[in-house]
Write a protein that holds these residues in place. Structure first.
Motif, PDB file in Angstrom:
ATOM      1  N   ALA A   1       0.817  -1.221   0.000  1.00 59.90           N
ATOM      2  CA  ALA A   1       0.000   0.000   0.000  1.00 59.90           C
ATOM      3  C   ALA A   1       0.848   1.268   0.000  1.00 59.90           C
ATOM      4  CB  ALA A   1      -0.940  -0.017   1.200  1.00 59.90           C
ATOM      5  N   GLU A   2       1.960   1.237   0.732  1.00 58.73           N
ATOM      6  CA  GLU A   2       2.791   2.441   0.808  1.00 58.73           C
ATOM      7  C   GLU A   2       3.449   2.755  -0.534  1.00 58.73           C
ATOM      8  OE1 GLU A   2       5.647  -0.802   0.962  1.00 58.73           O
ATOM      9  OE2 GLU A   2       3.633  -0.491   1.783  1.00 58.73           O
ATOM     10  N   GLN A   3       3.780   1.703  -1.303  1.00 65.08           N
ATOM     11  CA  GLN A   3       4.362   1.904  -2.627  1.00 65.08           C
ATOM     12  C   GLN A   3       3.302   2.400  -3.612  1.00 65.08           C
ATOM     13  OE1 GLN A   3       7.923   1.164  -3.370  1.00 65.08           O
ATOM     14  NE2 GLN A   3       7.710   1.508  -1.162  1.00 65.08           N
ATOM     15  N   LEU A   4       2.089   1.883  -3.493  1.00 61.22           N
ATOM     16  CA  LEU A   4       0.994   2.355  -4.343  1.00 61.22           C
ATOM     17  C   LEU A   4       0.692   3.824  -4.059  1.00 61.22           C
ATOM     18  CD1 LEU A   4      -1.290   1.962  -6.356  1.00 61.22           C
ATOM     19  CD2 LEU A   4      -2.680   1.003  -4.501  1.00 61.22           C
ATOM     20  N   GLN A   5       0.663   4.183  -2.787  1.00 62.31           N
ATOM     21  CA  GLN A   5       0.397   5.581  -2.437  1.00 62.31           C
ATOM     22  C   GLN A   5       1.500   6.489  -2.972  1.00 62.31           C
ATOM     23  OE1 GLN A   5      -2.281   6.928  -1.188  1.00 62.31           O
ATOM     24  NE2 GLN A   5      -1.361   8.979  -1.263  1.00 62.31           N
ATOM     25  N   LEU A   6       2.728   6.035  -2.876  1.00 62.93           N
ATOM     26  CA  LEU A   6       3.852   6.815  -3.400  1.00 62.93           C
ATOM     27  C   LEU A   6       3.716   7.008  -4.907  1.00 62.93           C
ATOM     28  CD1 LEU A   6       6.614   8.162  -2.966  1.00 62.93           C
ATOM     29  CD2 LEU A   6       7.662   5.885  -3.215  1.00 62.93           C
ATOM     30  N   LEU A   7       3.296   5.969  -5.612  1.00 68.36           N
ATOM     31  CA  LEU A   7       3.126   6.062  -7.061  1.00 68.36           C
ATOM     32  C   LEU A   7       1.995   7.012  -7.406  1.00 68.36           C
ATOM     33  CD1 LEU A   7       3.805   5.186  -9.920  1.00 68.36           C
ATOM     34  CD2 LEU A   7       2.387   3.154  -9.577  1.00 68.36           C
ATOM     35  N   ARG A   8       0.921   6.995  -6.615  1.00 70.24           N
ATOM     36  CA  ARG A   8      -0.183   7.933  -6.869  1.00 70.24           C
ATOM     37  C   ARG A   8       0.266   9.377  -6.650  1.00 70.24           C
ATOM     38  NH1 ARG A   8      -4.875   5.517  -7.880  1.00 70.24           N
ATOM     39  NH2 ARG A   8      -5.390   3.449  -7.023  1.00 70.24           N
ATOM     40  N   GLU A   9       1.133   9.574  -5.686  1.00 64.78           N
ATOM     41  CA  GLU A   9       1.641  10.924  -5.409  1.00 64.78           C
ATOM     42  C   GLU A   9       2.678  11.358  -6.437  1.00 64.78           C
ATOM     43  OE1 GLU A   9       3.188  10.562  -1.492  1.00 64.78           O
ATOM     44  OE2 GLU A   9       1.215  10.440  -0.529  1.00 64.78           O
ATOM     45  N   LYS A  10       3.431  10.380  -6.979  1.00 63.37           N
ATOM     46  CA  LYS A  10       4.487  10.682  -7.942  1.00 63.37           C
ATOM     47  C   LYS A  10       4.325   9.784  -9.173  1.00 63.37           C
ATOM     48  CE  LYS A  10       7.894  12.088  -4.458  1.00 63.37           C
ATOM     49  NZ  LYS A  10       9.278  11.868  -3.939  1.00 63.37           N
ATOM     50  N   PRO A  11       3.413  10.155 -10.089  1.00 62.32           N
ATOM     51  CA  PRO A  11       3.168   9.314 -11.279  1.00 62.32           C
ATOM     52  C   PRO A  11       4.416   9.086 -12.129  1.00 62.32           C
ATOM     53  CG  PRO A  11       1.468  10.999 -11.040  1.00 62.32           C
ATOM     54  CD  PRO A  11       2.542  11.333 -10.058  1.00 62.32           C
ATOM     55  N   GLU A  12       5.421   9.937 -11.969  1.00 55.13           N
ATOM     56  CA  GLU A  12       6.654   9.759 -12.746  1.00 55.13           C
ATOM     57  C   GLU A  12       7.409   8.492 -12.333  1.00 55.13           C
ATOM     58  OE1 GLU A  12       7.711  12.578  -9.263  1.00 55.13           O
ATOM     59  OE2 GLU A  12       6.019  12.199 -10.611  1.00 55.13           O
ATOM     60  N   LEU A  13       6.990   7.857 -11.242  1.00 54.55           N
ATOM     61  CA  LEU A  13       7.620   6.620 -10.812  1.00 54.55           C
ATOM     62  C   LEU A  13       7.021   5.384 -11.485  1.00 54.55           C
ATOM     63  CD1 LEU A  13       8.023   7.213  -6.946  1.00 54.55           C
ATOM     64  CD2 LEU A  13       9.836   7.117  -8.669  1.00 54.55           C
ATOM     65  N   LEU A  14       6.094   5.597 -12.426  1.00 59.97           N
ATOM     66  CA  LEU A  14       5.438   4.443 -13.053  1.00 59.97           C
ATOM     67  C   LEU A  14       6.443   3.529 -13.756  1.00 59.97           C
ATOM     68  CD1 LEU A  14       2.948   2.842 -13.868  1.00 59.97           C
ATOM     69  CD2 LEU A  14       2.655   4.410 -15.812  1.00 59.97           C
ATOM     70  N   LEU A  15       7.318   4.086 -14.586  1.00 56.19           N
ATOM     71  CA  LEU A  15       8.278   3.244 -15.308  1.00 56.19           C
ATOM     72  C   LEU A  15       9.258   2.555 -14.356  1.00 56.19           C
ATOM     73  CD1 LEU A  15       8.993   5.342 -18.532  1.00 56.19           C
ATOM     74  CD2 LEU A  15       7.373   3.474 -18.178  1.00 56.19           C
ATOM     75  N   PRO A  16       9.817   3.264 -13.353  1.00 51.69           N
ATOM     76  CA  PRO A  16      10.639   2.550 -12.369  1.00 51.69           C
ATOM     77  C   PRO A  16       9.863   1.459 -11.628  1.00 51.69           C
ATOM     78  CG  PRO A  16      11.059   4.901 -12.231  1.00 51.69           C
ATOM     79  CD  PRO A  16       9.902   4.723 -13.173  1.00 51.69           C
ATOM     80  N   ALA A  17       8.572   1.690 -11.388  1.00 52.29           N
ATOM     81  CA  ALA A  17       7.760   0.675 -10.712  1.00 52.29           C
ATOM     82  C   ALA A  17       7.640  -0.582 -11.564  1.00 52.29           C
ATOM     83  CB  ALA A  17       6.371   1.238 -10.398  1.00 52.29           C
ATOM     84  N   ILE A  18       7.457  -0.413 -12.874  1.00 52.13           N
ATOM     85  CA  ILE A  18       7.382  -1.558 -13.777  1.00 52.13           C
ATOM     86  C   ILE A  18       8.701  -2.330 -13.755  1.00 52.13           C
ATOM     87  CG2 ILE A  18       7.106  -2.290 -16.178  1.00 52.13           C
ATOM     88  CD1 ILE A  18       4.518  -1.287 -14.882  1.00 52.13           C
ATOM     89  N   GLU A  19       9.818  -1.626 -13.729  1.00 49.19           N
ATOM     90  CA  GLU A  19      11.119  -2.292 -13.681  1.00 49.19           C
ATOM     91  C   GLU A  19      11.306  -3.058 -12.376  1.00 49.19           C
ATOM     92  OE1 GLU A  19      13.247  -2.555 -16.285  1.00 49.19           O
ATOM     93  OE2 GLU A  19      11.581  -1.549 -17.299  1.00 49.19           O
TER      94      GLU A  19
END
Length: 401
Positions: A262-280
């Motif tokens: 949940a904390e990683q999902l919330q971080l991604l919602r706050e910082k959409p620019e982390l989408l590609l790093p999240a996929i990696e």
């Protein structure tokens, strides 16, 4: 009672649910594990990465078929199917590999993939519209991941809409002929049907080219060299067959990992620019591909062990991606991880040609899903993983929108 072999452990429900404790034990105790059945398993990142790049390890169809026959007994179905499927870049060594890769790469280019983004977005939107209209609960696999990835690769390659269902049915039958109830003859007939359909498409594209990969394969040329019809059919078979399976798993695995953290999902919602790093990070942490096979073509040493010609190796990508010697705090899912240089797409000359497409589809699908459904959550735990020791994918992922 005898201790079960690694292959036997990999066939258990416990392994399918969580393979990483076994991988950790192998890395710590036997980084090169010699199975009684003749397969040697390589688990540490440094060894797997080096092996993927080593020209003394072969991915040649004939070598693999011979090694399997020598170590596991003659498998008529595998031998006959390998011959029918032909020689493509994924089952050849240099110099054939370099020739085929160069020609196919010109047709299936990263630029062509990028140009397909609007269509990927349109298909994603249409599927999520349908899922939303059907209610607030959906199986992400059947509602989004499978129809998106199968539609995209078929359209990109050039399979017309009225033929996509047939092609995908044939491919799914070939993934597991036994579960599909096919005999050796029945399986060969499926290959013949699929090949016949693709040959017909080649002739149609040769007469009337369109803007798709198949037309490009028909017309691609390098220094006067062209692909033969058999090579085009084999290339299409590989592109379509591998083009939806791993990407489907990547999309579902990405959603599962984010919803479990949940904390990683919330971080991604706050910082959409982390989408590609999240996929990696998903590719590293929950790789859609867990292992690949190679055969020793020349004697060599891996993890301090001498290996003879003809030895079959299983390079455990999933184990390498969790190696703490390569990734600090490797068991932690962290979308801000600075170094996610995983081996999920392979390495060296056999690096996955479809990697740009997989990354693009996952980014579009996951990004759109999170934007449209801010209250997205898991419907049930534990989730069910498919019983395949080589692929890491869910059989179902029920979510509330």
């Amino acid at each position: 009672m005898s201790t079960p072999t690694i292959a036997e452990v990999m066939a258990t429900p416990e392994f399918h649910q969580n393979p990483y404790p076994l991988y950790a034990r192998l890395r710590d105790e036997q980084p090169l594990y010699r199975s009684p059945h003749g397969v040697s398993y390589v688990s540490r990142y440094a060894d797997v990465d080096k092996a993927l790049r080593d020209p003394r390890l072969s991915n040649d169809r004939d070598r693999i078929t011979r090694a399997m026959a020598a170590q596991q007994g003659d498998n008529q179905l595998m031998t006959r199917l390998m011959k029918k499927l032909g020689r493509v870049m994924t089952n050849t060594d240099p110099p054939d590999h370099a020739r085929l890769r160069k020609l196919v790469n010109k047709a299936f280019s990263a630029g062509r993939t990028r140009d397909f983004r609007p269509q990927i977005q349109a298909i994603t939107d249409r599927l999520l519209d349908a899922a939303e209209a059907a209610g607030r609960r959906m199986d992400l696999i059947t509602a989004l991941a499978y129809p998106l990835t199968s539609s995209v690769i078929c359209a990109l390659v050039g399979v017309p809409g009225d033929g996509q269902a047939r092609v995908l049915t044939w491919l799914r039958q070939l993934e597991n002929p036994v579960d599909a109830g096919l005999t050796i003859e029945g399986t060969e007939q499926v290959v013949d049907d699929l090949h016949g359909y693709l040959y017909d498409l080649i002739h149609r594209r040769r007469a009337e080219p369109t803007d798709d990969v198949l037309s490009a394969l028909v017309n691609v040329e390098e220094g006067g060299d062209r692909l033969g019809d058999d090579e085009i059919v084999s290339a299409c078979f590989v592109l379509i067959g591998s083009g939806y399976e791993t990407t489907m798993n990547l999309i579902a695995n990405s959603v599962l990992m984010l919803l479990r953290h949940a904390e990683q999902l919330q971080l991604l919602r706050e910082k959409p620019e982390l989408l590609l790093p999240a996929i990696e990070e998903v590719l590293r942490y929950e790789s859609p591909s867990l292992q690949v096979i190679r055969v020793v073509a020349e004697p060599l040493e891996i993890a301090g062990c001498a290996l003879e010609e003809g030895t079959m190796l299983s390079l455990l990508l999933g184990a390498a991606n969790h190696d703490p010697l390569r990734f600090p705090d490797a068991e932690r899912f962290d979308i801000t991880r600075a170094d996610t240089r995983h081996v999920s797409f392979g390495s060296g000359i056999h690096f996955c040609l479809g990697a740009p497409l997989a990354r693009l589809e996952a980014a579009v699908a996951v990004g759109t899903l999170l934007r449209r459904f801010p209250d997205l959550r898991l419907d049930a735990e534990p989730v069910a993983w498919r019983p395949n020791p080589s692929l890491r994918g869910l059989s179902r992922l029920s979510v509330h929108c």
